[in-house]
Design a protein around this motif. Structure first.
Motif, mmCIF file in Angstrom:
data_model
loop_
_atom_site.group_PDB
_atom_site.id
_atom_site.type_symbol
_atom_site.label_atom_id
_atom_site.label_comp_id
_atom_site.label_asym_id
_atom_site.label_seq_id
_atom_site.Cartn_x
_atom_site.Cartn_y
_atom_site.Cartn_z
ATOM 1 N N GLY A 40 -3.616 -30.948 23.834
ATOM 2 C CA GLY A 40 -2.329 -30.744 24.242
ATOM 3 C C GLY A 40 -2.051 -29.500 25.221
ATOM 4 O O GLY A 40 -1.421 -29.506 26.185
ATOM 5 N N ALA A 72 -2.975 -36.087 27.400
ATOM 6 C CA ALA A 72 -1.763 -36.283 26.484
ATOM 7 C C ALA A 72 -1.714 -37.505 25.523
ATOM 8 O O ALA A 72 -1.610 -37.153 24.489
ATOM 9 C CB ALA A 72 -0.374 -36.410 27.505
ATOM 10 N N HIS A 127 -4.440 -36.686 23.027
ATOM 11 C CA HIS A 127 -3.696 -35.368 22.214
ATOM 12 C C HIS A 127 -2.944 -36.113 21.055
ATOM 13 O O HIS A 127 -3.062 -35.723 19.921
ATOM 14 C CB HIS A 127 -2.778 -34.527 23.121
ATOM 15 C CG HIS A 127 -1.869 -33.562 22.315
ATOM 16 N ND1 HIS A 127 -2.504 -32.516 21.385
ATOM 17 C CD2 HIS A 127 -0.663 -33.682 22.235
ATOM 18 C CE1 HIS A 127 -1.342 -31.928 21.063
ATOM 19 N NE2 HIS A 127 -0.364 -32.647 21.369
#
Length: 187
Positions: free
Chosen positions: A96, A135, A138
């Protein structure tokens, strides 16, 4: 009650950011093709891509900001800059942080695009292709909703949209259309 609200809004803003990043990536590929969308002229596709990108950055900032104040997430300011140093699921949280850092680089270079030049901006902008899967991974690794049916369905839809756009981007049908006026204006 406040702690639960911070956690819930933090999670929700992260999900919204992922959806907006997906739409932005797909529209970025469409913008690169130089074609208008069936429902929008070419300039509107470009503007929609830019605005969705800024909205995604806003929701990502909201996601990080809310979780920074949430005692369960245990984020520190340090964790927002240096990946993989967090106390809570350090690898997944670190992804992240990488996504946040890449998005910040994209936003800053896009805001300074005219001063940096097209080549420099474009070189940094290629990182957008790496931002999205980082992303997504994450979200799958650290999100408390990551293996719920609704989130897996959403992740599958986002993945299908990006995979479809990338297949189109890599296909022979993608052939970029250039505006002659834009070609003359390139540095």
């Amino acid at each position: 009650m406040t702690t639960t609200a911070l956690w819930d809004f933090g999670r929700g803003s992260g999900v919204v950011a992922l959806v907006l990043l997906t739409a932005s990536l797909v529209l970025g590929i469409a913008t690169r093709s130089g074609r208008p969308a069936p429902w929008l002229p070419r300039f509107a596709v470009t503007e929609l891509h830019r605005n969705l990108s800024l909205l995604a950055a806003t929701f990502l900032a909201l996601h990080v900001g809310l979780l920074l104040f949430d005692p369960y997430a245990m984020l520190r300011l340090f964790d927002l800059v240096l990946p993989f140093a967090g106390d809570y699921r350090p690898f997944w949280q670190g992804l992240g942080t990488v996504a946040l850092d890449v998005l910040l680089a994209l936003v800053v270079t896009s805001l300074l695009r005219h001063r940096l030049g097209r080549r420099t901006w474009r070189a940094v902008h290629w990182a957008g292709y790496a931002l999205w899967p980082v992303a997504l991974v994450h979200a799958l690794g650290t999100g408390t909703d990551s293996f719920t049916p609704w989130f897996l369905t959403l992740a599958a839809i986002c993945t299908a949209a990006v995979a479809g756009a990338l297949c189109w981007r890599l296909s022979a049908r993608f052939a970029e259309r250039h505006n002659p006026a834009r070609l003359e204006a390139r540095p």
